[in-house]
Design a protein around this motif. Structure first.
Motif, PDB file in Angstrom:
ATOM      1  N   GLY A  21       0.798  -1.218   0.000  1.00  0.00           N
ATOM      2  CA  GLY A  21       0.000   0.000   0.000  1.00  0.00           C
ATOM      3  C   GLY A  21       0.831   1.268   0.000  1.00  0.00           C
ATOM      4  N   GLY A  22       0.224   2.340   0.535  1.00  0.00           N
ATOM      5  CA  GLY A  22       0.841   3.650   0.497  1.00  0.00           C
ATOM      6  C   GLY A  22       2.046   3.800   1.411  1.00  0.00           C
ATOM      7  N   SER A  23       2.776   4.874   1.194  1.00  0.00           N
ATOM      8  CA  SER A  23       4.004   5.149   1.955  1.00  0.00           C
ATOM      9  C   SER A  23       3.689   5.806   3.296  1.00  0.00           C
ATOM     10  CB  SER A  23       4.930   6.050   1.145  1.00  0.00           C
ATOM     11  OG  SER A  23       5.306   5.433  -0.064  1.00  0.00           O
ATOM     12  N   TRP A  24       4.425   5.402   4.302  1.00  0.00           N
ATOM     13  CA  TRP A  24       4.324   5.949   5.654  1.00  0.00           C
ATOM     14  C   TRP A  24       5.707   6.392   6.103  1.00  0.00           C
ATOM     15  CZ3 TRP A  24      -0.181   5.526   8.993  1.00  0.00           C
ATOM     16  CH2 TRP A  24      -1.283   4.930   8.386  1.00  0.00           C
ATOM     17  N   THR A  25       5.751   7.310   7.055  1.00  0.00           N
ATOM     18  CA  THR A  25       7.042   7.845   7.503  1.00  0.00           C
ATOM     19  C   THR A  25       7.867   6.811   8.248  1.00  0.00           C
ATOM     20  OG1 THR A  25       6.050  10.050   7.672  1.00  0.00           O
ATOM     21  CG2 THR A  25       8.146   9.707   8.795  1.00  0.00           C
ATOM     22  N   GLU A  26       7.257   6.073   9.168  1.00  0.00           N
ATOM     23  CA  GLU A  26       8.032   5.125   9.982  1.00  0.00           C
ATOM     24  C   GLU A  26       8.759   4.085   9.135  1.00  0.00           C
ATOM     25  OE1 GLU A  26       7.548   2.049  13.775  1.00  0.00           O
ATOM     26  OE2 GLU A  26       5.765   2.930  12.853  1.00  0.00           O
ATOM     27  N   PRO A  27       8.091   3.317   8.281  1.00  0.00           N
ATOM     28  CA  PRO A  27       8.838   2.339   7.487  1.00  0.00           C
ATOM     29  C   PRO A  27       9.821   2.987   6.516  1.00  0.00           C
ATOM     30  CG  PRO A  27       6.548   2.439   6.770  1.00  0.00           C
ATOM     31  CD  PRO A  27       6.635   3.216   8.042  1.00  0.00           C
ATOM     32  N   GLY A  59       8.372  21.888  10.777  1.00  0.00           N
ATOM     33  CA  GLY A  59       9.646  21.192  10.940  1.00  0.00           C
ATOM     34  C   GLY A  59       9.517  19.733  11.279  1.00  0.00           C
ATOM     35  N   GLY A  60       8.290  19.266  11.538  1.00  0.00           N
ATOM     36  CA  GLY A  60       8.082  17.872  11.892  1.00  0.00           C
ATOM     37  C   GLY A  60       7.529  17.058  10.743  1.00  0.00           C
ATOM     38  N   TRP A  61       7.193  15.807  11.045  1.00  0.00           N
ATOM     39  CA  TRP A  61       6.602  14.894  10.080  1.00  0.00           C
ATOM     40  C   TRP A  61       5.326  14.289  10.636  1.00  0.00           C
ATOM     41  CZ3 TRP A  61      11.686  15.953   9.788  1.00  0.00           C
ATOM     42  CH2 TRP A  61      12.276  16.036   8.509  1.00  0.00           C
ATOM     43  N   ALA A  62       4.357  14.095   9.777  1.00  0.00           N
ATOM     44  CA  ALA A  62       3.158  13.345  10.127  1.00  0.00           C
ATOM     45  C   ALA A  62       3.424  11.856   9.912  1.00  0.00           C
ATOM     46  CB  ALA A  62       1.981  13.803   9.273  1.00  0.00           C
ATOM     47  N   SER A  63       2.529  11.031  10.422  1.00  0.00           N
ATOM     48  CA  SER A  63       2.711   9.589  10.257  1.00  0.00           C
ATOM     49  C   SER A  63       2.671   9.176   8.794  1.00  0.00           C
ATOM     50  CB  SER A  63       1.649   8.829  11.044  1.00  0.00           C
ATOM     51  OG  SER A  63       0.349   9.244  10.647  1.00  0.00           O
ATOM     52  N   ARG A  64       1.908   9.924   7.987  1.00  0.00           N
ATOM     53  CA  ARG A  64       1.872   9.695   6.546  1.00  0.00           C
ATOM     54  C   ARG A  64       1.310  10.943   5.873  1.00  0.00           C
ATOM     55  NH1 ARG A  64      -2.323   5.375   4.399  1.00  0.00           N
ATOM     56  NH2 ARG A  64      -1.406   6.242   2.506  1.00  0.00           N
ATOM     57  N   GLY A  68      -2.906  15.613   9.341  1.00  0.00           N
ATOM     58  CA  GLY A  68      -2.802  17.059   9.478  1.00  0.00           C
ATOM     59  C   GLY A  68      -1.928  17.591  10.587  1.00  0.00           C
ATOM     60  N   GLU A  69      -1.073  16.778  11.212  1.00  0.00           N
ATOM     61  CA  GLU A  69      -0.184  17.314  12.245  1.00  0.00           C
ATOM     62  C   GLU A  69       1.076  16.473  12.362  1.00  0.00           C
ATOM     63  OE1 GLU A  69      -1.740  17.176  16.217  1.00  0.00           O
ATOM     64  OE2 GLU A  69      -2.623  15.192  15.948  1.00  0.00           O
ATOM     65  N   SER A  70       2.132  17.097  12.819  1.00  0.00           N
ATOM     66  CA  SER A  70       3.383  16.392  13.069  1.00  0.00           C
ATOM     67  C   SER A  70       3.246  15.525  14.316  1.00  0.00           C
ATOM     68  CB  SER A  70       4.523  17.391  13.244  1.00  0.00           C
ATOM     69  OG  SER A  70       4.705  18.162  12.076  1.00  0.00           O
ATOM     70  N   THR A  71       3.929  14.385  14.316  1.00  0.00           N
ATOM     71  CA  THR A  71       3.804  13.428  15.410  1.00  0.00           C
ATOM     72  C   THR A  71       5.173  12.892  15.813  1.00  0.00           C
ATOM     73  OG1 THR A  71       3.584  11.439  14.034  1.00  0.00           O
ATOM     74  CG2 THR A  71       1.567  12.737  14.417  1.00  0.00           C
ATOM     75  N   TRP A  72       5.136  11.834  16.617  1.00  0.00           N
ATOM     76  CA  TRP A  72       6.339  11.223  17.179  1.00  0.00           C
ATOM     77  C   TRP A  72       7.333  10.771  16.113  1.00  0.00           C
ATOM     78  CZ3 TRP A  72       8.182   6.130  16.716  1.00  0.00           C
ATOM     79  CH2 TRP A  72       7.382   5.292  15.915  1.00  0.00           C
ATOM     80  N   VAL A  73       6.872  10.493  14.885  1.00  0.00           N
ATOM     81  CA  VAL A  73       7.788  10.008  13.857  1.00  0.00           C
ATOM     82  C   VAL A  73       8.837  11.047  13.490  1.00  0.00           C
ATOM     83  CG1 VAL A  73       6.149   8.343  12.888  1.00  0.00           C
ATOM     84  CG2 VAL A  73       6.203  10.680  11.992  1.00  0.00           C
ATOM     85  N   THR A  74       8.651  12.286  13.940  1.00  0.00           N
ATOM     86  CA  THR A  74       9.687  13.302  13.752  1.00  0.00           C
ATOM     87  C   THR A  74      10.993  12.858  14.403  1.00  0.00           C
ATOM     88  OG1 THR A  74       8.008  15.040  13.685  1.00  0.00           O
ATOM     89  CG2 THR A  74      10.273  15.732  14.139  1.00  0.00           C
ATOM     90  N   GLY A 128       7.787  13.114  29.422  1.00  0.00           N
ATOM     91  CA  GLY A 128       8.044  12.269  28.272  1.00  0.00           C
ATOM     92  C   GLY A 128       7.394  12.859  27.036  1.00  0.00           C
ATOM     93  N   TRP A 129       7.399  12.088  25.969  1.00  0.00           N
ATOM     94  CA  TRP A 129       6.808  12.526  24.699  1.00  0.00           C
ATOM     95  C   TRP A 129       5.564  11.707  24.389  1.00  0.00           C
ATOM     96  CZ3 TRP A 129      11.955  13.205  25.502  1.00  0.00           C
ATOM     97  CH2 TRP A 129      12.557  14.384  25.023  1.00  0.00           C
ATOM     98  N   PRO A 130       4.569  12.324  23.756  1.00  0.00           N
ATOM     99  CA  PRO A 130       3.366  11.605  23.342  1.00  0.00           C
ATOM    100  C   PRO A 130       3.498  11.089  21.910  1.00  0.00           C
ATOM    101  CG  PRO A 130       3.038  13.938  22.999  1.00  0.00           C
ATOM    102  CD  PRO A 130       4.454  13.781  23.531  1.00  0.00           C
ATOM    103  N   TRP A 131       2.556  10.226  21.525  1.00  0.00           N
ATOM    104  CA  TRP A 131       2.491   9.820  20.122  1.00  0.00           C
ATOM    105  C   TRP A 131       2.092  11.005  19.244  1.00  0.00           C
ATOM    106  CZ3 TRP A 131       4.726   5.373  19.230  1.00  0.00           C
ATOM    107  CH2 TRP A 131       4.653   4.342  20.166  1.00  0.00           C
TER     108      TRP A 131
END
Length: 279
Positions: A21-27, A59-64, A68-74, A128-131
């Motif tokens: 399927g589609g591309s995601w930031t984590e993989p 400056g961040g990245w969304a999960s894919r 609509g927002e940057s998350t932990w994958v940054t 700590g940091w959230p997802w």
């Protein structure tokens, strides 16, 4: 074989899916880290272009793309070598990470708990940091943020970066399960001691630093026990990374036969582990 698998799984847009399927930031990040560690710099260029193209304005990245927002994958994106993504993108990722903290460690949340008459054991000085921003902190995103900030501090010493990384490590130590090791974040559930999980124990060991204490010795014992018992590819990867970071991975260790490495992150992390780890 791992590199061939990753190259075959790359999408036409340059990113990677978890499996299909589609591309995601984590993989995509894990695939890129594996390719770069193997010296496949030329063949990683399309993936780097995808990462730079999907970077958000904050400056961040969304999960894919489309989220609509940057998350932990940054934090994961911040692990990509600066020379690959450029100084500006790397610096922006670090700057995004530094102020983010779990909603459960904000003054407003602690005040709300007090007004409701609930006991509050939250340490506001060691968040700590959230997802995702606005949510509670958890072990997984905290561990990855600490690893990213620690790597940044090693390359470019900064008291601000070091202090935030140490606060994250303190969060992890405070959320260790009573028997040692970590679960997703709660050392207790409904008033009872909660058990640790293999994957998050490995992630936390990777980030915890080589601090020796009775609690850390229990965590290492749990990690070694999990390593001999688990048949999960994800758990094996994180436990190997975490124990290696602590100097506790048995010399010449090889994962048990029969473990299936199916997804892009599983294959990539296994290759990264074999080549020396994330940090």
């Amino acid at each position: 074989m791992a590199i061939e698998f990753l190259l075959n799984k790359q999408n036409p847009d340059g990113g990677w899916p978890y499996l299909h399927g589609g591309s995601w930031t984590e993989p995509t990040v894990f695939a890129l880290l594996a390719l770069l560690a193997a010296g496949e710099t030329a063949r990683s260029k399309r993936g780097i272009a995808w990462i730079l193209r999907t970077r958000r304005s904050d400056g961040g990245w969304a999960s894919r793309p489309g989220v609509g927002e940057s998350t932990w994958v940054t934090a994961l994106a911040a692990l990509i070598p600066e020379e690959s993504v450029g100084q500006a993108a790397h610096a922006a990722a670090i700057e995004w990470l530094l102020p983010v903290k779990g909603e459960d460690t904000t003054t407003l949340f602690c005040l709300r708990q007090w007004l409701l008459g609930r006991p509050n054991s939250i340490d506001e000085d060691n968040p700590g940091w959230p997802w995702t921003p606005g949510a509670a902190a958890w072990v997984g995103p905290t561990a990855m943020a600490v690893v990213a900030l620690e790597g940044e501090h090693k390359r470019r010493p900064s008291a601000r970066v070091a202090a935030r990384a140490q606060a994250g490590r303190n969060y992890l130590m405070a959320h260790m399960c009573s028997e040692g090791g970590w679960n997703h974040g709660g050392a207790k559930s409904w008033g009872y001691d909660a058990p640790p999980y293999p994957e998050t124990t490995g992630m936390a060991l990777l980030a915890a630093g080589r601090v020796r204490s009775p609690g850390m010795e229990r965590a290492l014992a749990v990690g070694r026990k999990f390593l001999t018992e688990t048949r999960s590819a994800d758990a094996q990867n994180w436990l190997r990374l975490g124990l290696a970071a602590q100097g506790e991975l048995p010399q010449g260790y090889a994962a048990p036969q029969g473990i299936a490495y199916r997804t892009v992150p599983e294959v990539a992390l296994s290759h990264i582990t074999a080549l020396g780890g994330l940090a």
